[in-house]
Design an enzyme around this catalytic site. Sequence first.
Site, PDB file in Angstrom:
ATOM      1  N   ASP A   1      49.102  46.299  48.911  1.00  0.00           N
ATOM      2  CA  ASP A   1      48.657  45.216  49.462  1.00  0.00           C
ATOM      3  C   ASP A   1      47.547  45.463  48.829  1.00  0.00           C
ATOM      4  O   ASP A   1      46.577  44.623  48.564  1.00  0.00           O
ATOM      5  CB  ASP A   1      48.093  44.993  50.886  1.00  0.00           C
ATOM      6  CG  ASP A   1      49.211  45.147  51.607  1.00  0.00           C
ATOM      7  OD1 ASP A   1      50.207  44.522  51.064  1.00  0.00           O
ATOM      8  OD2 ASP A   1      48.552  44.725  53.049  1.00  0.00           O
TER       9      ASP A   1
ATOM     10  N   ARG B   1      53.053  38.162  43.342  1.00  0.00           N
ATOM     11  CA  ARG B   1      51.940  38.981  43.114  1.00  0.00           C
ATOM     12  C   ARG B   1      51.976  39.844  41.363  1.00  0.00           C
ATOM     13  O   ARG B   1      51.094  39.711  41.367  1.00  0.00           O
ATOM     14  CB  ARG B   1      51.093  39.629  44.164  1.00  0.00           C
ATOM     15  CG  ARG B   1      51.444  39.605  45.511  1.00  0.00           C
ATOM     16  CD  ARG B   1      50.421  40.667  46.727  1.00  0.00           C
ATOM     17  NE  ARG B   1      49.704  39.750  47.207  1.00  0.00           N
ATOM     18  CZ  ARG B   1      49.492  40.272  49.171  1.00  0.00           C
ATOM     19  NH1 ARG B   1      50.092  41.515  49.134  1.00  0.00           N
ATOM     20  NH2 ARG B   1      49.118  39.332  49.725  1.00  0.00           N
TER      21      ARG B   1
END
Length: 424
Positions: free
Chosen positions: A311, A342
Site C-alpha cells: 500500500d 496504481r
Amino acid sequence: MNEWSLAPDGALRGRLRVPGDKSISHRAILFNALARGPARVRNLLASDDPKATMDAVRAMGAVVEPDGDALIVRPPARLTEPKDVIDCGNSGTTIRLLAGVCAAQPFHSVLTGDGSLRRRPMKRVVEPLRRMGARIDGRADGAQAPISIRGGSLHMVQHDLPVPSAQVKSACLLAGLQTGVAIREPRLSRDHTERMLAKMGVTLRRAPDGWLVALPVEHLDPVDVDVPGDISAAAFWLVAGAIVPGSEIYLENVGINPTRAGVLDALDRMGASVQVFKKEGGAEPVADLLVRFGPLIGTRIDGDLALRCIDELPILAVAAAFAEGETVIADAAELRVKESDRIAQMAAGLRTLGIEVEERPDGMVIQGGRPAGPGICDATGDHRIAMSFAVAARATPGGVTIRGADAVSSSYPGFRTDLESLRA
Ligand code: S3P
C-alpha cells in the site's frame, strides 16, 4: 469534485499522531461483533472505510457506540439477516472480510460497493468460500460485486492460495471459525488477523511448510483493542520529511508489524534518515518515528519487500522520483487491482512532473531526478494516489493539481489539516 492545488511552502516540521491503523480498525470492529461479549476499541480510524465495516455489523444486529474516548462493540447473541443490501463503499477489506463472515451465517446477504469496488476482483474470495460450501452468486459468475451469499454449515477445507492476500486469508479464517481451516499463501501477507484471533481464543499453528492451521472454536472471546497509528498513513510523512528540504517530522505511536513495515526497509535502502524508537506494544509492535530531510538514492523493491509495503508503493514511487538514479518496483501486479490501477495512475502523474517512468505489468521503473511540474493527477476513487501527489507537490517547484482529492476520506480525512500543521 474536490480539487487541490498545492505547491512548496517551506520545510515540514512538527509532531504528528497519525490516525489509527485501517487494517486493525476493520478487524477490531468485525471480530468483536462475532464475540460473546462487549469490547472497547480505542483510537479507531474515523474514516469512511472502517465506517463501512461498522455499518455492516450494525446491519446484522451489533451495536457500536461511543464510550468516552473509545467505542464499544456489543455483539448480538447471533448475527441476524440484513434487511437491505450492505454497501461496503470503497473498502476492499470490508467486502472481502465480510464475505467470509456471511459465508458462515445461515442467512442471505448481498454485498456491494462504489464504482471502484465493483470493478475489483472478487473471485479470489468467492472461490475458496464456495469450496467451503457457501452458495455465492455475483456479476460475471461472482468475479465482481454485487455478490449474493447464502451461507450456512460449511466444511473444513485446505486452501492453497495462488496470491498472497491478507483479505482472502482473513475471509477463510472467519468462515472457518466453527469448522477449522488450513491456509497456505505463496508469501506471508500481513498477519493482523492471526494476532487478533489468537487473542480471542483461536488456536493457530503455522507449520514449517507454510500451512497455517486454525482449530475450530465454539465462540470468540471479546478483545479490547488499542489501535496503533497506521504505518500506511505515516508513510506519507516519512517521504514528505525525506524530500522537502529542511524538514524534520516526529510521528508518535506507529504500528511497525514486520509483515507491514516494508516501507521502513525500502526507505532505509534509499538512504533516508528515519530513526525508529520502539515502545511497549500489545499484540502489535509500535514505535515513534523521526524522519529528517536528506538525499535519496534509487533502489529495487520486489519480492517479499514489495508485499510488505504494497500500500506504500505509490508514495515510495514519489520518493523514487526525487532520488538519484533508477528505482525498480517489481512483483507488484496487485497494484493494478487496488482502489485504482496504481501503476498506471502513478506513472501518468509522475510524467506530468517531468519524470521518466516505464510501466511494466508488475511494477515500474522510475528515473529519479528533479520533478519540476506543474503536475496534474486525477485521484478519483483512490485515497493513496491523492495523498502521494499532495506530498510530491510540496517538493515540486511548479506544484501539483490533484483532482478528486476528497478520496482521502477513505483512510485519512484529516490529511490536509495535518499537512498544513507541519510548518518550519
Ligand atoms: C488489507 C490487505 C491488503 C492491503 C489492503 C488492506 C487488509 O490487500 O492492500 O489495503 O486489511 O487485509 P490484499 O489482501 O488484497 O493483499
